[in-house]
Write an enzyme that holds these catalytic residues in place. Structure first.
Site, mmCIF file in Angstrom:
data_model
loop_
_atom_site.group_PDB
_atom_site.id
_atom_site.type_symbol
_atom_site.label_atom_id
_atom_site.label_comp_id
_atom_site.label_asym_id
_atom_site.label_seq_id
_atom_site.Cartn_x
_atom_site.Cartn_y
_atom_site.Cartn_z
ATOM 1 N N LYS A 198 0.826 -1.209 0.000
ATOM 2 C CA LYS A 198 0.000 0.000 0.000
ATOM 3 C C LYS A 198 0.863 1.263 0.000
ATOM 4 C CE LYS A 198 -3.074 3.029 0.636
ATOM 5 N NZ LYS A 198 -4.167 3.341 -0.238
ATOM 6 N N CYS A 252 -2.977 10.760 1.087
ATOM 7 C CA CYS A 252 -2.284 9.507 0.766
ATOM 8 C C CYS A 252 -0.901 9.755 0.201
ATOM 9 C CB CYS A 252 -3.112 8.727 -0.227
ATOM 10 S SG CYS A 252 -4.835 8.680 0.254
HETATM 11 N N1 SAJ Z 1 -0.840 15.188 -8.711
HETATM 12 C C1 SAJ Z 1 0.120 15.887 -9.423
HETATM 13 N N2 SAJ Z 1 0.506 15.416 -10.641
HETATM 14 C C2 SAJ Z 1 -0.033 14.273 -11.171
HETATM 15 C C3 SAJ Z 1 -0.991 13.555 -10.439
HETATM 16 C C4 SAJ Z 1 -1.369 14.033 -9.193
HETATM 17 O O1 SAJ Z 1 0.631 16.925 -8.974
HETATM 18 O O2 SAJ Z 1 0.350 13.921 -12.300
HETATM 19 C C5 SAJ Z 1 -1.287 15.668 -7.380
HETATM 20 C C6 SAJ Z 1 -2.799 15.896 -7.302
HETATM 21 O O3 SAJ Z 1 -3.168 17.138 -7.816
HETATM 22 C C7 SAJ Z 1 -3.041 15.764 -5.818
HETATM 23 C C8 SAJ Z 1 -2.010 14.721 -5.382
HETATM 24 O O4 SAJ Z 1 -1.051 14.661 -6.426
HETATM 25 O O5 SAJ Z 1 -2.772 16.974 -5.123
HETATM 26 C C9 SAJ Z 1 -2.576 13.340 -5.142
HETATM 27 O O6 SAJ Z 1 -3.595 13.034 -6.081
HETATM 28 P P1 SAJ Z 1 -3.709 11.657 -6.863
HETATM 29 O O7 SAJ Z 1 -4.812 11.780 -7.817
HETATM 30 O O8 SAJ Z 1 -2.390 11.275 -7.401
HETATM 31 O O9 SAJ Z 1 -3.985 10.581 -5.713
HETATM 32 P P2 SAJ Z 1 -5.005 10.487 -4.471
HETATM 33 O O10 SAJ Z 1 -4.267 10.952 -3.256
HETATM 34 O O11 SAJ Z 1 -6.308 11.107 -4.757
HETATM 35 O O12 SAJ Z 1 -5.230 8.895 -4.400
HETATM 36 C C10 SAJ Z 1 -4.096 8.043 -4.236
HETATM 37 C C11 SAJ Z 1 -4.205 6.870 -5.233
HETATM 38 N N3 SAJ Z 1 -2.942 6.127 -5.237
HETATM 39 C C12 SAJ Z 1 -2.304 5.819 -6.384
HETATM 40 O O13 SAJ Z 1 -2.700 6.169 -7.463
HETATM 41 C C13 SAJ Z 1 -1.079 4.982 -6.262
HETATM 42 C C14 SAJ Z 1 -5.382 5.982 -4.853
HETATM 43 O O14 SAJ Z 1 -5.408 4.834 -5.686
HETATM 44 C C15 SAJ Z 1 -5.269 5.539 -3.388
HETATM 45 O O15 SAJ Z 1 -6.382 4.771 -3.009
HETATM 46 C C16 SAJ Z 1 -5.242 6.777 -2.540
HETATM 47 O O16 SAJ Z 1 -4.083 7.554 -2.919
HETATM 48 C C17 SAJ Z 1 -5.139 6.355 -1.077
HETATM 49 O O17 SAJ Z 1 -6.164 6.489 -0.369
HETATM 50 O O18 SAJ Z 1 -4.103 5.838 -0.666
#
Ligand code: SAJ
Length: 403
Positions: A198, A252
């Site tokens: 995880k 996360c």
């Molecule tokens: N972000 C960027 N650039 C990107 C992608 C995201 O700057 O290319 C930023 C987003 O704007 C945001 C942050 O990262 O601020 C996190 O967003 P996210 O969409 O990457 O992820 P979360 O936190 O919404 O969800 C993640 C997911 N984990 C993965 O993809 C490995 C989700 O599957 C998990 O269930 C979740 O964390 C969790 O609860 O752990």
């Protein structure tokens, strides 16, 4: 019957999904307000498809109750906050919920922890409770959630899952339960491996985003278009670089990797540096704002507005949001807080917050797109004549500044 403990962002969709698929479910939360809202058939947060799922679960007689139930299957999905200074997970809520479950659980009950925990937490924090209360009959399982806010319902059904159990037969039983709705592959492994996977998944994404943020700084220095460079690189069959942004929020990606840094400080060097890179992004955006203001001869900070308060697009969750981090870092410099607007946040959570887009726009000359909600993409033309810093690279028709 399954008792789902903690009806937040993960527990509620999970409870509803199980119930909608014919499992007898009681959803429990210590927050009585949450329970009374759900009993009155009001959903507690916005998420695509959640209302429809709620209807189905109600048709199948899901029950909400603030008391822990006497049963043989529990799913614990309570929050695991982290200490911003020590960077360690705070397992208090999981421990508390587990203690309550121990009081009522039937003989040989299975207790599944879905909450994100740092590797080793079950051995360190939950097993001692089992030993203390003499409930060695209880089976502990870790089934970390993987669903992404904004697409939770689809992902609950379609993502592959990991079930960590120390007894293979118990793992298989839990797999059968999750198979009631999950169409992805369900892997059964041991608890320590499940805990680690995880955190590793979220760390992989954090490091990739940090790489994109670093590339952005390199390209910015040399006046190159980082987005075009990433787009071309990603056409290579083995390259998949994520996007730079104003920072990493949510509960996360911005949190879990720190558990590895905290537990393995001399080993987790790349992770440590990546987290620092991402954490420094809101302050970087602030510098970009000051630079652009200087370039435009603009002095009045009260004419600058931040669009978006949530941690990412089209969700109403502000935990660890880059905008909040930016405002905090601005506060350190004792500036007047910038104006802020977010269509998905109805309550006042910061100073100078607006709830009407047009009124917000009237008050500012310079808008910083912190979050790419659908609204701003649809209303791009309203920004004509403003100075725009688009930290998400989503505006296509206007001449805007980028990171
Ligand atoms: N972000 C960027 N650039 C990107 C992608 C995201 O700057 O290319 C930023 C987003 O704007 C945001 C942050 O990262 O601020 C996190 O967003 P996210 O969409 O990457 O992820 P979360 O936190 O919404 O969800 C993640 C997911 N984990 C993965 O993809 C490995 C989700 O599957 C998990 O269930 C979740 O964390 C969790 O609860 O752990």
């Amino acid at each position: 019957m399954v008792n789902v403990i903690g009806l937040g962002y993960i527990g509620l969709p999970t409870a509803l999904m199980l119930a909608a698929n014919g499992v007898e479910v009681v959803g429990t939360d210590i927050n009585k307000e949450v329970i009374s809202k759900l009993k009155e058939k009001h959903i507690t947060f916005k998420e695509k498809g959640l209302e429809e799922l709620f209807e189905k679960a109600l048709d199948n007689k899901i029950i909400f109750d603030s008391e822990y139930q006497k049963t043989d299957m529990y799913i614990i999905s309570v929050p695991t906050p982290y200490d911003r200074f020590s960077k360690k997970v705070d397992p208090t809520f999981v421990v508390k919920a587990f203690e309550e479950v121990m009081r009522v659980a039937q003989h040989e009950a299975i207790v599944v922890v879905e909450s994100t925990i740092s590797p080793g937490t079950i051995d360190k924090c939950l097993r001692p409770i089992v030993d203390k209360v003499g409930r060695q009959d209880i089976h502990l399982v870790h089934a970390p959630e993987r669903i992404i806010p904004g697409n939770m319902i689809y992902e609950l059904v379609n993502n592959n899952r990991t079930i960590g159990a120390d007894d293979y037969g118990i793992g298989e039983k839990v797999k059968t339960l999750y198979s009631s709705f999950c169409q992805g592959e369900i892997v059964v492994t041991n608890i320590r491996t499940a805990e680690m996977t995880k955190v590793v998944e979220n760390t992989y994404r954090a490091v990739n985003i940090a790489f994109a943020n670093e590339l952005m700084k390199i390209c910015h220095h040399d006046k190159l278009d980082v987005y075009e460079i990433i787009r071309i690189c990603n056409m290579h069959p083995r390259v998949n670089i994520l996007q730079p942004g104003p920072g990493v929020g949510g509960h996360c990606i911005s949190v879990d990797p720190w558990f590895l840094v905290g537990d393995y400080p001399s080993l987790a060097k790349v992770i440590d540096e990546s987290m620092r890179t991402n954490d420094a992004m809101p302050a970087f955006v602030l510098h970009r704002i000051y630079d652009i203001m200087r370039e435009k001869g603009m002095k009045d900070l009260s004419k600058v507005g931040l669009y978006g308060l949530t941690y990412k697009e089209n969700v109403d969750d502000t935990r660890e949001s880059p905008t909040l981090q930016l405002l905090e870092s601005q506060e350190k410099h004792l500036g007047t807080p910038l104006k802020v607007y977010d269509p998905l946040i109805n309550s006042d959570i910061v100073e100078n917050q607006f709830h009407d887009f047009d009124v917000f726009l009237e008050q500012i000359d310079f808008i910083v797109i912190m979050v790419a909600h659908d609204e701003i993409i649809q209303k791009e033309s309203k920004l004509a004549g403003k100075i725009v810093l688009d930290t998400r690279n989503v505006l296509k028709n206007l001449d805007v500044y980028h990171l």
